[in-house]
Write a protein that holds these residues in place. Structure first.
Motif, PDB file in Angstrom:
ATOM      1  N   LYS A  12       0.804  -1.224   0.000  1.00  0.00           N
ATOM      2  CA  LYS A  12       0.000   0.000   0.000  1.00  0.00           C
ATOM      3  C   LYS A  12       0.838   1.277   0.000  1.00  0.00           C
ATOM      4  O   LYS A  12       0.352   2.340  -0.372  1.00  0.00           O
ATOM      5  CB  LYS A  12      -0.924   0.017   1.220  1.00  0.00           C
ATOM      6  CG  LYS A  12      -2.064  -0.984   1.151  1.00  0.00           C
ATOM      7  CD  LYS A  12      -2.897  -0.943   2.423  1.00  0.00           C
ATOM      8  CE  LYS A  12      -4.082  -1.900   2.343  1.00  0.00           C
ATOM      9  NZ  LYS A  12      -4.844  -1.922   3.621  1.00  0.00           N
ATOM     10  N   GLY A  14       3.666   2.046  -1.673  1.00  0.00           N
ATOM     11  CA  GLY A  14       4.486   2.420  -2.822  1.00  0.00           C
ATOM     12  C   GLY A  14       5.748   1.617  -2.970  1.00  0.00           C
ATOM     13  O   GLY A  14       6.671   2.045  -3.675  1.00  0.00           O
ATOM     14  N   ARG A  17       5.021  -0.346  -8.113  1.00  0.00           N
ATOM     15  CA  ARG A  17       4.626   0.751  -9.013  1.00  0.00           C
ATOM     16  C   ARG A  17       3.263   1.346  -8.683  1.00  0.00           C
ATOM     17  O   ARG A  17       3.031   2.531  -8.915  1.00  0.00           O
ATOM     18  CB  ARG A  17       4.627   0.247 -10.460  1.00  0.00           C
ATOM     19  CG  ARG A  17       6.027   0.130 -11.038  1.00  0.00           C
ATOM     20  CD  ARG A  17       5.950  -0.149 -12.525  1.00  0.00           C
ATOM     21  NE  ARG A  17       7.233   0.118 -13.173  1.00  0.00           N
ATOM     22  CZ  ARG A  17       7.416   0.097 -14.491  1.00  0.00           C
ATOM     23  NH1 ARG A  17       6.402  -0.172 -15.296  1.00  0.00           N
ATOM     24  NH2 ARG A  17       8.604   0.351 -15.004  1.00  0.00           N
ATOM     25  N   ARG A  18       2.336   0.511  -8.209  1.00  0.00           N
ATOM     26  CA  ARG A  18       1.010   1.027  -7.863  1.00  0.00           C
ATOM     27  C   ARG A  18       0.525   0.313  -6.604  1.00  0.00           C
ATOM     28  O   ARG A  18       0.794  -0.887  -6.415  1.00  0.00           O
ATOM     29  CB  ARG A  18       0.014   0.804  -9.011  1.00  0.00           C
ATOM     30  CG  ARG A  18      -0.096  -0.615  -9.502  1.00  0.00           C
ATOM     31  CD  ARG A  18      -1.043  -0.750 -10.693  1.00  0.00           C
ATOM     32  NE  ARG A  18      -1.002  -2.077 -11.273  1.00  0.00           N
ATOM     33  CZ  ARG A  18      -1.669  -3.128 -10.801  1.00  0.00           C
ATOM     34  NH1 ARG A  18      -2.434  -3.005  -9.732  1.00  0.00           N
ATOM     35  NH2 ARG A  18      -1.585  -4.313 -11.398  1.00  0.00           N
ATOM     36  N   GLU A  88       5.003  -5.410 -14.843  1.00  0.00           N
ATOM     37  CA  GLU A  88       4.030  -4.328 -14.651  1.00  0.00           C
ATOM     38  C   GLU A  88       4.083  -3.792 -13.227  1.00  0.00           C
ATOM     39  O   GLU A  88       3.921  -2.590 -12.981  1.00  0.00           O
ATOM     40  CB  GLU A  88       2.612  -4.836 -14.939  1.00  0.00           C
ATOM     41  CG  GLU A  88       2.293  -5.024 -16.414  1.00  0.00           C
ATOM     42  CD  GLU A  88       0.922  -5.653 -16.616  1.00  0.00           C
ATOM     43  OE1 GLU A  88       0.157  -5.744 -15.630  1.00  0.00           O
ATOM     44  OE2 GLU A  88       0.621  -6.074 -17.753  1.00  0.00           O
TER      45      GLU A  88
END
Length: 716
Positions: A12, A14, A17-18, A88
């Motif tokens: 959560k 960081g 990447r997200r 990703e």
């Protein structure tokens, strides 16, 4: 801070990447990075997300060397998807964990053996299909069809992946053909040529790791963390390799779902998952039971249904999604009405839709219909082996022979399939005579001919001449029921060929034949369909995906139409047999149905035809407590299971008619008789076996043959 809290904060805050928020069960699974873990993940529970988040946490937060982590899966697409998902989330890096298929890993074991021990291992056999075809021809003196080859290659792969004993191999059949001789010939060929095929990579990797401690330790020292994705698709042999790599104390994450184990035909089994804690006494079994894909109504139906599977852990699939629509069945008066509905429905849906089926060939009538209606579709992994199946070829040969009764090549193919008692010796004598008009003329000229043979051959020739002028739909029925082909099919079934496979081919042929006005148009259409399927290019804008349930695994759709849910097809007839093998197959059929219906996010429709025996799975899935009454049988090709009794009855009736006809021939106009019902009478005229008789001044028509057969008349 607990490991669960640490990974939650990492995801959560960081660290990737997200930000990602995992549920409690997902966090528990991702946080367990040491020891042996079996993660059982229900459909739509986000298992891939958990695997990737766990890897990111291990590497980015805990500082574990990516090179020490090996993740194995069955397919190339699966390995590629995992790598992309990792990138990703974590970005590209010069040092990434290894994502590999188990076959690719096995090849690396073999190549490492060569480097460590300075020895040359076997080379990879690039074209195993060509070798198998040639060996088949050498042993059986005929070439296998594409359909045969698919089944043969599947059987040979199964032998390796299940680590079968010689006794078990001797029991394996492809259709009604024992595979043992071909297997031994293929094995000897590869050893002499120092070649290995795709499955041999696994066999040799296992044997090398088991035999050479230095080689095994080399891989154990390199990979301290092993992850197995889609573990329910892993075979006995593949699990044996994994056990060597991890021992009893290695770090292992096994992710899968025993309820989705559907690849038994290639050696996959849920047994390794069910025995996990026996194999790894210190291991833990974790559950991910929340389905994030489907509506509550669909989740409840699937969770209720999967309890039919007796090879499973106790778990319940749940969801927080809205209730949604309940699954439904739609029953249509005919097969063509069903296809018409599907065509109209997918045109109007505006949803991401799939039509799923148990057997690959079920797509063919749909494709034919959709092509005629210019309806775009996406076809998933379909090989057009239907068109080379022996049933399809035989039916085509019967039609062709009907138009050319002097064709010796066709006669060679068909002489023993017509139930005419033609021996191989008689066939060869006819072929040497090379008749110019009809092979039956040559047959009737053979010496030592018995009356019953002549009668059969005359009748067969007459039937073939009738066939030549028939429309293709009635023609298929006529070949099977009047020209003796059903008896040949029954013979093949008795020798081990699966009845449901034969019946399905005939039913599909019947559907396709019924759509064409002439035989020529019918066979032109078969040729066109074969080409269309072989060269099909997926249209991404097509409104519907056509797929077997096997090929749909891992996919999801807004709406799923399930077709051909019929007892004998789904579940298969083999799965309904009262045997240990039958029970195992039944459980796999349950799992397959479960996989099919859990592809849907919002809607499921089970589409069927009135008169076909609905699958016993359907009422359980729909939550119906009452038993469904057996529907009246529709007009279709009869089951082959009762053929032998039918043949016996037919022969007895035929004999009775012959005897009765001979007795009827003894009557003449002017003869007096006594009828059990009408009393005394005098025959005034005879036409065939029908006689005009005056009883007490009233003329009646009676069938002399029937009356003789039933002993209704006697001579005065």
């Amino acid at each position: 801070m607990s490991e669960t809290a640490a990974i939650d904060q990492f995801l959560k805050s960081g660290g990737i990447r997200r930000p990602i928020a995992l549920g409690p069960q997902q966090l528990a699974a991702a946080a367990r990075t040491e020891g042996q873990t079996l993660l059982l993940a229900v459909p739509g529970s986000g298992k891939t997300t958990v695997i990737i988040c766990r890897l990111a946490y291990m590497i980015e937060a805990r500082g574990i060397d990516p090179g020490a982590i090996l993740t194995l899966t069955f397919s190339r697409s699966g390995a590629f998807d995992l790598l992309n998902r990792y990138r990703e989330l974590c970005g590209h890096s010069a040092c990434e964990p290894r994502f590999s298929t188990i076959h690719s890993f096995a090849l690396s074991v073999i190549r490492r053996y060569e480097g460590l021990y300075g020895k040359k291992a076997f080379d990879v056999l690039e074209d195993s299909g060509r070798v198998i075809r040639e060996l088949y021809h050498r042993i059986y003196h005929t070439w296998p069809s594409d359909s045969d080859m698919t089944d043969i290659e599947s059987a040979l792969s199964l032998i390796s992946n299940r680590m079968m004993t010689p006794a078990e191999i001797a029991e394996i059949k492809v259709g009604d053909l024992s595979i043992e001789r071909l297997y031994e010939a293929y094995r000897r060929y590869k050893r002499r040529a120092r070649l290995m095929d795709f499955d041999d990579m696994l066999v040799y990797a296992y044997k090398l790791l088991k035999k050479h401690k230095r080689l095994l330790n080399d891989f154990k020292d390199r990979y301290h963390y092993l992850n197995i994705d889609e573990a329910q698709d892993t075979s006995t042999l593949q699990f044996a390799i994994i056990r060597l790599l991890t021992g009893k104390t290695g770090n292992l994450l096994v992710v899968g779902d025993e309820d989705q184990s559907i690849y038994g035909f290639r050696g996959a089994s849920p047994k390794a998952l069910l025995q996990f804690q026996k194999i790894y006494p210190k291991g833990q079994v974790l559950l991910m039971e929340e389905n994030r894909r489907s509506t509550a109504a669909l989740v409840a139906a699937a969770d209720r249904f999967i309890k039919l599977n007796k090879e499973r852990y106790p778990k319940h699939m749940v969801t927080k999604n809205p209730e949604g629509l309940k699954p439904v069945r739609r029953v249509f008066p005919s097969i063509e009405a069903q296809y018409a509905y599907l065509g109209t429905a997918v045109r109007q849906e505006g949803k991401h839709t799939a039509i799923l089926y148990r057997n690959n060939d079920s797509a063919i009538p749909l494709i034919d219909r959709f092509e005629r209606e210019h309806l775009r579709y996406r076809l998933k992994e379909h090989e057009p082996t239907f068109f080379s199946h022996f049933v399809v070829r035989d039916i085509a040969d019967f039609f062709a022979f009907a138009h050319d009764l002097s064709n010796l090549e066709l006669f060679r193919n068909l002489y023993y399939k017509m139930d005419c008692g033609i021996s191989k010796q008689q066939m060869e004598m006819v072929c040497r005579m090379r008749p110019k008009v009809s092979v039956f003329d040559a047959l009737l000229a053979l010496p030592g001919l018995k009356d019953w043979m002549a009668d059969k051959w005359i009748k067969e020739e007459k039937g073939l001449k009738q066939l030549a002028d028939m429309a293709p739909g009635p023609g298929v029925h006529f070949i099977v029921d009047e020209l003796g082909y059903r008896e040949h099919l029954a013979f093949r079934v008795r020798n081990g060929y699966r009845e449901e496979t034969v019946v399905q081919k005939l039913n599909i042929l019947q559907i396709l034949a019924g759509r064409e006005p002439t035989q020529e148009a019918f066979f032109d259409r078969l040729t066109d369909l074969k080409s269309l399927i072989a060269h099909h290019k997926t249209d991404p804008t097509g409104p519907v995906t056509l797929s077997t349930i096997h090929s749909s695994k891992g996919l999801e759709f807004d709406k799923v139409y399930l077709i051909d849910a019929v007892d004998g097809e789904f579940p298969t007839q083999s799965a309904l047999e009262d045997s240990e093998e039958g029970k195992a197959l039944y459980n796999e059929e349950v799992r397959l149905f479960y996989v099919g219906v859990t592809r849907a996010k919002k809607e499921v429709e089970i589409v069927s035809v009135k008169g076909r025996k609905e699958s016993r799975f359907v009422p359980v899935y729909l939550g119906e407590k009452k038993k469904i009454k057996k529907a009246k049988a529709a007009r279709k090709l009869p089951s082959l299971g009762a053929v032998q009794a039918a043949v016996t009855r037919r022969k007895a009736l035929s004999h009775m008619r012959e005897v009765s006809a001979k007795r009827a021939a003894r009557w003449h106009p002017g003869d007096r008789l006594v009828h059990t019902k009408f009393g005394e009478g005098t025959i005034t005229a005879i036409d065939g076996t029908t006689a005009s008789v005056i009883f007490s001044g009233k003329t009646r028509q009676i069938d002399l043959a029937v009356c003789e057969g039933k002993h209704l008349i006697r001579r005065v």
